[in-house]
Motif scaffolding. Structure first.
Motif, mmCIF file in Angstrom:
data_model
loop_
_atom_site.group_PDB
_atom_site.id
_atom_site.type_symbol
_atom_site.label_atom_id
_atom_site.label_comp_id
_atom_site.label_asym_id
_atom_site.label_seq_id
_atom_site.Cartn_x
_atom_site.Cartn_y
_atom_site.Cartn_z
ATOM 1 N N ALA A 44 6.046 30.365 13.398
ATOM 2 C CA ALA A 44 5.137 30.127 14.528
ATOM 3 C C ALA A 44 3.843 29.559 13.949
ATOM 4 O O ALA A 44 3.751 29.307 12.742
ATOM 5 C CB ALA A 44 4.873 31.422 15.305
ATOM 6 N N VAL A 45 2.861 29.360 14.794
ATOM 7 C CA VAL A 45 1.572 28.852 14.323
ATOM 8 C C VAL A 45 0.723 30.021 13.829
ATOM 9 O O VAL A 45 0.567 31.033 14.531
ATOM 10 C CB VAL A 45 0.832 28.101 15.447
ATOM 11 C CG1 VAL A 45 -0.595 27.768 15.019
ATOM 12 C CG2 VAL A 45 1.585 26.829 15.811
ATOM 13 N N TYR A 46 0.181 29.875 12.631
ATOM 14 C CA TYR A 46 -0.713 30.879 12.054
ATOM 15 C C TYR A 46 -1.939 30.187 11.477
ATOM 16 O O TYR A 46 -1.856 29.074 10.971
ATOM 17 C CB TYR A 46 -0.015 31.676 10.946
ATOM 18 C CG TYR A 46 1.124 32.527 11.436
ATOM 19 C CD1 TYR A 46 0.908 33.840 11.844
ATOM 20 C CD2 TYR A 46 2.413 32.007 11.526
ATOM 21 C CE1 TYR A 46 1.957 34.611 12.316
ATOM 22 C CE2 TYR A 46 3.453 32.768 11.998
ATOM 23 C CZ TYR A 46 3.224 34.078 12.401
ATOM 24 O OH TYR A 46 4.269 34.837 12.877
ATOM 25 N N GLU A 47 -3.069 30.865 11.568
ATOM 26 C CA GLU A 47 -4.258 30.421 10.865
ATOM 27 C C GLU A 47 -4.196 30.992 9.446
ATOM 28 O O GLU A 47 -3.695 32.100 9.232
ATOM 29 C CB GLU A 47 -5.522 30.910 11.575
ATOM 30 C CG GLU A 47 -5.764 30.241 12.925
ATOM 31 C CD GLU A 47 -6.100 28.767 12.792
ATOM 32 O OE1 GLU A 47 -6.606 28.359 11.726
ATOM 33 O OE2 GLU A 47 -5.871 28.015 13.754
ATOM 34 N N VAL A 48 -4.687 30.225 8.484
ATOM 35 C CA VAL A 48 -4.629 30.633 7.083
ATOM 36 C C VAL A 48 -5.984 31.190 6.661
ATOM 37 O O VAL A 48 -7.016 30.559 6.853
ATOM 38 C CB VAL A 48 -4.258 29.447 6.175
ATOM 39 C CG1 VAL A 48 -4.291 29.872 4.711
ATOM 40 C CG2 VAL A 48 -2.884 28.916 6.542
ATOM 41 N N LYS A 49 -5.957 32.376 6.085
ATOM 42 C CA LYS A 49 -7.155 32.964 5.485
ATOM 43 C C LYS A 49 -6.899 33.061 3.986
ATOM 44 O O LYS A 49 -5.993 33.767 3.544
ATOM 45 C CB LYS A 49 -7.422 34.353 6.067
ATOM 46 C CG LYS A 49 -8.655 35.032 5.467
ATOM 47 C CD LYS A 49 -8.830 36.438 6.023
ATOM 48 C CE LYS A 49 -10.012 37.140 5.365
ATOM 49 N NZ LYS A 49 -10.160 38.536 5.838
ATOM 50 N N SER A 50 -7.690 32.328 3.199
ATOM 51 C CA SER A 50 -7.474 32.320 1.752
ATOM 52 C C SER A 50 -8.721 32.802 1.027
ATOM 53 O O SER A 50 -9.845 32.537 1.457
ATOM 54 C CB SER A 50 -7.111 30.913 1.274
ATOM 55 O OG SER A 50 -8.189 30.012 1.495
ATOM 56 N N THR A 51 -8.503 33.514 -0.061
ATOM 57 C CA THR A 51 -9.605 33.978 -0.905
ATOM 58 C C THR A 51 -9.177 33.856 -2.369
ATOM 59 O O THR A 51 -7.988 33.953 -2.691
ATOM 60 C CB THR A 51 -9.971 35.451 -0.621
ATOM 61 O OG1 THR A 51 -8.787 36.267 -0.762
ATOM 62 C CG2 THR A 51 -10.523 35.624 0.783
ATOM 63 N N VAL A 52 -10.159 33.637 -3.238
ATOM 64 C CA VAL A 52 -9.904 33.601 -4.673
ATOM 65 C C VAL A 52 -10.682 34.732 -5.319
ATOM 66 O O VAL A 52 -11.895 34.836 -5.175
ATOM 67 C CB VAL A 52 -10.332 32.250 -5.282
ATOM 68 C CG1 VAL A 52 -10.220 32.302 -6.800
ATOM 69 C CG2 VAL A 52 -9.460 31.121 -4.736
ATOM 70 N N THR A 53 -9.940 35.628 -5.969
ATOM 71 C CA THR A 53 -10.542 36.759 -6.672
ATOM 72 C C THR A 53 -10.058 36.744 -8.113
ATOM 73 O O THR A 53 -8.853 36.792 -8.367
ATOM 74 C CB THR A 53 -10.144 38.088 -6.004
ATOM 75 O OG1 THR A 53 -10.524 38.056 -4.636
ATOM 76 C CG2 THR A 53 -10.837 39.249 -6.680
ATOM 77 N N GLU A 54 -11.024 36.658 -9.024
ATOM 78 C CA GLU A 54 -10.704 36.548 -10.456
ATOM 79 C C GLU A 54 -9.743 35.375 -10.674
ATOM 80 O O GLU A 54 -10.072 34.242 -10.385
ATOM 81 C CB GLU A 54 -10.140 37.873 -10.978
ATOM 82 C CG GLU A 54 -11.139 39.031 -10.898
ATOM 83 C CD GLU A 54 -10.561 40.339 -11.371
ATOM 84 O OE1 GLU A 54 -9.331 40.413 -11.557
ATOM 85 O OE2 GLU A 54 -11.338 41.291 -11.555
#
Length: 342
Positions: free
Chosen positions: A129-139
Motif C-alpha cells: 500500500a502507500v506508506y510515508e517513509v521516515k528515515s534516520t541515521v544513527t552512528e
C-alpha cells in the motif's frame, strides 16, 4: 636420525592434513552459505539475516529496516524516493559496489513488503500500500520506518489528472485534453501546497506520463483516502464543434448515494466549480462505466470542467485565468467536503 626425520615429517604432514581439512571445511561451509544465499530471494535473505542478527545481537526488529552505511558516507548523500502510484520506495547509496549488500545485509521486518530488489547500491522496496517513509541515521546505521498516511496527516486526498503521455484524450485545434487537465491540477496543487491544514495529497501524475487505469484507481484504496478527484474535459460524441457547453461531474450510481457518498461529493464539486468559473451547470451524471470510478474504493468525483468542442469554452479552457478559476473551484470543493465530514 632417519627415524627422527620420519617422525617430524609425519607430524608436518599430519598438521598439513588437519589444516587442509579445517580450511576445506570452512570453504565447504562458505560454499553452502553462498549456494543457499543464491537460491534465496531478497525477501528470504532479509528474513534469514534478520533472524541471525536477532540471535547474535539479542535485539528484536519489528516494523523497521536497518542498513549499515559505508564508512564516510554522509546522511545527505543517501537518496530515498517514494513512488506512490507504484508503491515503490527506492533507496540509493551512491558509489556502493555490487556486493555491498551481501557483506552488509539489510536487516529488519515489515509485513507490508511485497517485493525487494538489491544491487549496485540500490534497494527497491515494493509495498502492499502507500506508506510515508521516515528515515534516520544513527552512528553507522540507516533506519527506515513505514507510516500509513493517516499516521502523518489528518485527511488524505487523491487527485488525478486525466490522460497523459501517449493518451492525449480529446484533441481540438492542436490543443490536447491531457495538457488542459494537467495544467488545472498543477494550479490546484499550488493551492493545496499553500494550505496550512494537515492534508496529505497524492497525485496520479504531475507531469506528462500515463499511469495505467489500475494504478490510478487503486491509489484511493492504497492511501485509504477520504476523497478522490479526477480532472477531465469534455467533448461531443462525434468530436465535432457544437454549442454544447458547461460542467458536469460523474459518480458511481451503483454505490450508496447516502451520507458521505460519491454522489454527494460530486454535487459539491459541481456547485463549487460552476460558482468559480461561471460555467453552465450540467448536473451530476452516472459514471459506473468509467474504470477509475467503478474500481475506486473511496468517494470519487470525475469532473468534466468544460467542452473542448465549444469554441468559446475551448478559448477559456486554454487560458491560465480560467484554469486558475477551475482549480480554485476544485480546491473549495475539497475543503468543503472535508469540512462536512468526509
Amino acid at each position: 636420525m632417519e627415524e627422527r626425520v620420519l617422525k617430524i615429517s609425519s607430524m608436518i604432514l599430519m598438521t598439513v592434513i588437519v589444516t587442509a581439512i579445517i580450511v576445506l571445511g570452512q570453504f565447504s561451509i562458505i560454499n553452502k552459505r553462498e549456494s543457499k544465499r543464491e537460491q534465496m530471494s531478497e525477501l528470504q535473505m532479509l528474513a534469514y539475516y534478520t533472524e541471525q542478527a536477532e540471535e547474535e545481537e539479542h535485539i528484536a526488529f519489528r516494523q523497521q529496516l536497518r542498513l549499515e552505511i559505508p564508512t564516510g558516507m554522509k546522511e545527505e548523500e543517501i537518496v530515498i524516493e517514494n513512488n506512490y502510484v507504484k508503491q515503490l520506495i527506492t533507496i540509493r547509496l551512491p558509489g556502493v559496489e555490487k556486493d555491498y549488500f551481501y557483506q552488509h545485509p539489510l536487516l529488519g521486518r515489515s509485513n507490508h513488503i511485497n517485493d525487494l530488489y538489491m544491487e549496485n547500491g540500490v534497494i527497491e522496496i515494493t509495498m502492499d500500500a502507500v506508506y510515508e517513509v521516515k528515515s534516520t541515521v544513527t552512528e553507522k546505521y540507516l533506519y527506515v520506518d513505514f507510516l500509513k498516511p493517516q499516521q502523518v496527516y489528518d485527511k488524505v486526498v487523491v487527485v488525478d489528472a486525466g490522460h497523459g503521455g501517449g493518451a492525449p484524450g480529446a484533441i481540438k485545434q492542436e490543443i490536447m485534453e491531457k495538457d488542459l487537465n494537467l495544467a488545472i491540477v498543477l494550479k490546484l496543487k499550488e493551492l493545496l501546497d499553500k494550505n496550512d491544514r494537515n492534508i496529505g495529497v497524492y497525485y496520479t501524475r504531475t507531469e506528462d506520463v500515463n499511469p495505467t487505469f489500475e494504478q490510478r484507481a487503486q491509489l484511493g484504496g492504497k492511501t485509504e483516502a477520504n476523497l478522490y478527484v479526477s480532472v477531465h474535459n469534455n467533448s461531443t460524441t462525434d468530436g465535432q464543434m457544437a454549442p454544447y457547453n458547461g460542467t458536469e461531474v460523474m459518480y458511481d450510481e451503483q454505490k450508496s448515494e447516502e451520507g458521505f457518498s460519491s454522489k454527494n461529493f460530486a454535487q459539491i464539486c459541481l456547485e463549487e466549480v460552476t460558482k468559480t468559473t461561471g460555467s453552465k451547470n450540467n448536473g451530476v451524471t452516472h459514471g459506473h462505466s468509467i474504470y477509475i470510478i467503478r474500481n475506486n474504493e473511496v468517494p470519487t468525483a470525475l469532473i468534466e470542467v468544460g467542452f473542448m468542442t465549444n469554441q468559446e469554452e475551448l478559448n477559456k479552457l486554454k487560458s491560465e485565468e480560467y484554469q486558475q478559476l477551475a482549480a480554485q473551484g476544485i480546491y473549495q470543493a475539497i475543503l468543503r467536503a472535508l469540512d462536512e465530514g468526509y
